[in-house]
Design an enzyme around this catalytic site. Structure first.
Site, PDB file in Angstrom:
ATOM      1  N   ASP A 162      15.050  27.149 -29.019  1.00  0.00           N
ATOM      2  CA  ASP A 162      15.436  28.375 -29.241  1.00  0.00           C
ATOM      3  C   ASP A 162      16.818  28.639 -29.315  1.00  0.00           C
ATOM      4  O   ASP A 162      17.396  28.159 -28.220  1.00  0.00           O
ATOM      5  CB  ASP A 162      14.778  29.537 -28.533  1.00  0.00           C
TER       6      ASP A 162
ATOM      7  N   ASN B 238       7.051  -5.449   7.940  1.00  0.00           N
ATOM      8  CA  ASN B 238       6.315  -4.542   6.989  1.00  0.00           C
ATOM      9  C   ASN B 238       6.919  -3.135   7.020  1.00  0.00           C
ATOM     10  O   ASN B 238       6.902  -2.222   6.236  1.00  0.00           O
ATOM     11  CB  ASN B 238       4.767  -4.472   7.325  1.00  0.00           C
TER      12      ASN B 238
ATOM     13  N   GLU C  29       0.876  -1.222  -0.127  1.00  0.00           N
ATOM     14  CA  GLU C  29      -0.116  -0.163   0.086  1.00  0.00           C
ATOM     15  C   GLU C  29       0.828   1.250   0.073  1.00  0.00           C
ATOM     16  O   GLU C  29       0.433   2.288  -0.521  1.00  0.00           O
ATOM     17  CB  GLU C  29      -0.925   0.080   1.290  1.00  0.00           C
TER      18      GLU C  29
END
Length: 919
Positions: A350, A738, A308
């Site tokens: 340019d 995690n 997630e």
């Protein structure tokens, strides 16, 4: 309706009246009365004391954005995640079943996970907020008699503001000077046709709606044509735009393609993860394992396995990369452009100010009767001389030269004050020329009656004037511009004081001289004067040098070598354009040059066939840029286009990467662009492309690390369950993994310093997925090694068939150490960790050290031992685990070595075959 109000602000013994005036009332009143109400000096502006007093009452010229929800609410919202709610339910069930140790452990783990997620999200929001502050609007205002360049937020009612083409109006203004002024009010009224503006008062009966107030310039609108001056009547929320702003609070920014693909990847992984986790629960239940334990582990595994944090870390990485680009003088306004930069394979640039310095200096004068003059000195000052045949020319000593200088000085909007230019560099060069001859005062000797502003389409500017001391005499026109355009308006020329008819033979002489000056790399301007535009007398030519920027040639060489094609677009003549392009390494023997007229004669299909070979587009205007972009995109190119003028805006929007000039670019141009070059330097584009490629590589590194960890965690628990082993990791340990996977070690991969070799790599195909076959293979190899190594440790510790805290501690620590070595090898997909430097990414070093310290606390700190159900390990245990887990890094390094060797062999074979073909 409110008309005007006054507020007294104490100022020692005196008191200052602070007025507020509505646009409706201001439009009805004469300018003098508006100035009186606002206590404003239209010509000299306000002084600093008045400005500070007025700001004390009115505040800054900006809008108050409502405060975001408080941090505590944002923190609480993290608990709304379904997986977190399931974990909370698991903790509640543990309490009901009197398993208080488990309940405390799960709760602590939840708090840690939620805190990490909150910090990530907050950091992402703050990074994006910083991006919105990178391009503050600016304006020109008069204060204490001087024209100042200041931030728009500094304005107060009563300030005098100067507007020119391309400016965004910084506040509501009552106009008191307007020359050919046309303003685009579509952002306010919805009307797409630009409105012509005047200065005369409007009758009350005709100015009911905003569009009818033709003497008011409204905040947020865009100047499309002409120039003007106005006095500020309303700022911030007291402006008409303030009402609109309240109804149009910024919508959420759309996600980038990469973020969308990461979202999709996350959803796909979530789907597969839930399927696997469901099977794990079912098999565990059928095998008679404790249902609450299986439920808690399954939910914890879902939290760990489902990435997630992937989209959030991608956003943070992109945003931090953008902030790094700011230090390199490139402001990226839109996150998707960071991805696109790595795909860019054509740059249309340019010439003036980007490839060259835009520091114009007149070096040569050619008079209409064939006289040559050399000009010395550089910069916008009076230091230098004009030399004719060895003699220094000053004042009106040489009429032929002085007439050219006079025309260039009078037909001019630039001002040089204290060696600082305010205006266009080309015009500044002409003023500096006049200063060297002592003729710069000529500007004040004439009164303008009419003006024909310069445009990139017509390529000339003209003014109609009368002499201040001879106003009864006929008006005179002065013109300057491209030779091909100016000569069309000329019927005569000056020769030794006489006015003669302009013949074709004489035109050929001027054309040859123009070509000679152009081939020397000079920008050539023609000058003329006369009673009417169609009856002008040709005065001569000036050659202006604009030297190439330092380092541009090297940048061009590097980009071309990496597969990026560079095309120069300029309004200069073919000779000048090709000379500069050759000097920069842009133009070779096989290159072609195409004029604006030739572009007009071709359709997009025809242009797309020749555009790959074209290196220079000369005598080109902004309208040609659109056709150039379409022809390149038709060939599948990813195009970056530079621009600085109002007419460039459409082309910048159409380009894959619109690049505006920070110093010379108009507000319209900057708003249309995706990226702004703060210093207008071409090298900055190369730095941005380099950074873009580096950021994309870092995201790939992060994805590799996180996916290999997710897959390893899922596979480990799945195999243990299917083999009817006890669970090798408990819920708290899985949640700790995690935190490491989504936390600092993972995020630090996103800020890995850019590999300097990355700029030499060819542009990435924009259709390619971030998950290439090669990356998937590396992810699977790392996952297999982690799973096999961890299962081996678990099996080795479980030989007595009784699971103990030591068994899970060894397995848990083994997985964490594998993670750290996996992160180390993920820092680069091609280079060894020793090549890139073990400590070159300090944030990574701190993150890994912090994770290891955290793991040691989990193992040795008694309160955490209780939460994570661990016990102390010996030094020998740790050394054994370090030796085993380093295998994931060693194998990854071997794979990199093999890939590099294979690449070298392929290059050698390729070069050998090409040499053979040449022979």
């Amino acid at each position: 309706m409110k008309v005007a109000r006054f507020q007294k602000i104490p100022n020692g013994e005196n008191e200052t009246m602070i007025p507020v005036l509505t646009s409706k009332k201001a439009s009805e009143l004469p300018v003098s009365e508006v100035a009186s109400i606002l206590q404003a000096d239209l010509q000299n502006g306000l002084n600093k004391c008045e400005v500070s007093h007025r700001r004390a009452f009115h505040g800054w010229n900006e809008f108050d954005i409502s405060e975001d929800e408080p941090l505590w609410k944002k923190y609480i919202s993290q608990f709304k995640n379904p997986l977190i709610m399931l974990l909370l339910a698991s903790a509640v069930i543990s309490v009901l079943m009197h398993q208080f140790d488990d309940a405390v452990s799960i709760t602590v783990a939840i708090l840690i996970v939620v805190t990490v997620a909150f910090v990530q999200e907050y950091r992402s929001e703050k990074s994006l907020e910083e991006l919105s502050k990178l391009v503050p609007p600016e304006c020109h205002c008069v204060r204490e008699g001087k024209l100042e360049h200041t931030l728009a937020r500094d304005l107060v009612p009563g300030d005098t503001v100067c507007l020119s083409v391309g400016d965004r109006v910084p506040a509501d203004l009552r106009l008191f000077e307007a020359v050919d002024l046309s303003i685009d009010e579509s952002s306010l009224t919805g009307e797409t046709t630009p409105c012509s503006k005047v200065t005369a008062p409007q009758p009350a009966a005709t100015n009911g709606d905003l569009a009818s107030r033709s003497n008011i310039a409204f905040m947020g609108t865009l100047v499309r044509c002409g120039k003007a001056k106005g006095v500020v009547i309303g700022t911030g929320e007291n402006s008409e735009f303030g009402e609109v702003f309240k109804m149009m609070q910024a919508e959420e920014a759309p996600k980038t393609p990469l973020q969308k693909s990461m979202d999709l990847l996350g959803k796909q992984l979530s789907f597969y993860s839930f399927g696997i986790i469901g099977i794990i629960m079912l098999v565990g239940w059928l095998l008679g394992k404790d249902i609450l334990e299986m439920f808690t582990i399954s939910v914890s595994l879902a939290v760990a396995a489902i990435p997630e944090g992937l989209p959030i870390v991608v956003t943070v990485t992109l945003a931090l990369g953008v902030m790094r680009m700011v230090k390199k003088r490139a402001i990226v306004k839109k996150l998707p452009i960071v991805e696109t930069l790595g795909c860019c394979n054509v740059i249309c640039s340019d010439k003036t100010g980007t490839l060259t310095k835009n520091e114009m200096t007149v070096t040569h004068i050619f008079t209409s009767d064939g006289l040559h003059a050399e000009v010395t000195g550089v910069g916008y000052n009076q230091f230098g001389e004009v030399i004719v045949d060895g003699d220094v020319v000053h004042g009106f000593y040489n009429p032929a030269v002085s007439r050219i200088v006079e025309a260039g000085c009078v037909c001019n909007d630039a001002v040089i004050r204290n060696n600082t230019l305010m205006g266009k560099p080309t015009e500044g060069a002409l003023i500096a020329l006049a200063m060297k001859m002592g003729l710069d005062g000529l500007q004040q000797d004439y009164i303008r009656k009419a003006e024909y502003p310069f445009s990139s389409e017509q390529k000339w500017m003209a003014v109609k004037c009368v002499h201040r001391t001879q106003q009864d005499r006929p008006e005179i026109c002065f013109m300057k511009g491209a030779y091909e355009q100016v000569i069309k308006y000329c019927t005569t020329y000056q020769s030794k004081g006489q006015t003669l008819t302009l013949t074709q033979q004489q035109r050929d002489v001027y054309q040859q001289e123009k070509a000679r000056m152009g081939s020397a790399g000079l920008r050539v301007l023609a000058l003329a004067s006369g009673p009417e535009l169609g009856q002008l007398t040709f005065l001569g030519l000036v050659g202006i040098i604009d030297p190439p920027r330092t380092g541009v040639k090297e940048a061009v060489t590097t980009l071309i070598a990496s597969g990026v094609s560079i095309k120069m677009i300029t309004g200069d003549s073919q000779e000048t354009a090709v000379a500069i392009a050759s000097r920069l390494g842009l133009y070779s023997k096989t290159s072609q040059s195409v004029s604006g007229e030739e572009i007009d004669a071709m359709d997009v299909q025809q242009l797309s066939q020749i555009v790959p070979k074209v290196a220079v587009f000369y005598r080109a205007s902004p309208r040609h840029k659109m056709k150039i972009i379409k022809s390149l995109q038709k060939n599948g190119s990813v195009v970056a286009m530079t621009g600085d003028g109002v007419n460039d805006a459409v082309a910048l929007k159409a380009a894959d990467i619109g690049v505006a000039m920070g110093q010379t670019g108009t507000d319209v141009c900057k708003e249309a662009a995706d990226m702004i070059l703060v210093d207008d330097d071409f090298q900055t584009i190369m730095s941005a492309i380099e950074e873009g490629k580096g950021i994309y590589n870092n995201i790939k590194n992060f994805v590799r690390f996180q996916l290999s960890t997710s897959i390893a965690a899922l596979t480990l628990i799945s195999l243990a369950t299917l083999m009817n082993f006890p669970n090798p990791l408990n819920a708290m340990q899985i949640l700790w993994i995690n935190i490491i996977m989504d936390g600092p070690p993972a995020q630090s991969l996103g800020v890995e310093p850019v590999d300097k070799d990355v700029i030499r790599k060819p542009p990435r195909n924009w259709k390619d997925s971030i998950l290439t076959k090669n990356l998937i293979l590396k992810i699977l190899v790392s996952s297999i090694i982690i799973v096999c190594g961890t299962l081996f440790v678990f099996w080795r510790e479980l030989r007595d068939n009784v699971i103990t805290p030591r068994d899970t501690t060894m397995t848990f620590t083994c997985f964490v150490f594998f993670d750290m070595f996996n992160a180390l090898s993920s820092r680069s997909q091609t280079k060894s960790v020793f090549e890139i430097g073990l400590c070159s990414n300090r944030m990574f070093c701190y993150a890994v050290l912090g994770s290891i310290m955290g793991q040691l606390l989990v193992i040795y700190f008694p309160p955490l031992q209780k939460v994570f159900q661990t016990e102390s390990l010996s030094i020998l245990d740790l050394l054994f685990l370090l030796g085993l887990t380093s295998s994931v890094c060693i194998v990854a390094e071997i794979i990199k070595k093999v890939e590099r060797s294979r690449e070298k062999i392929q290059k050698h074979v390729s070069s050998t075959s090409s040499s053979f073909l040449e022979v």
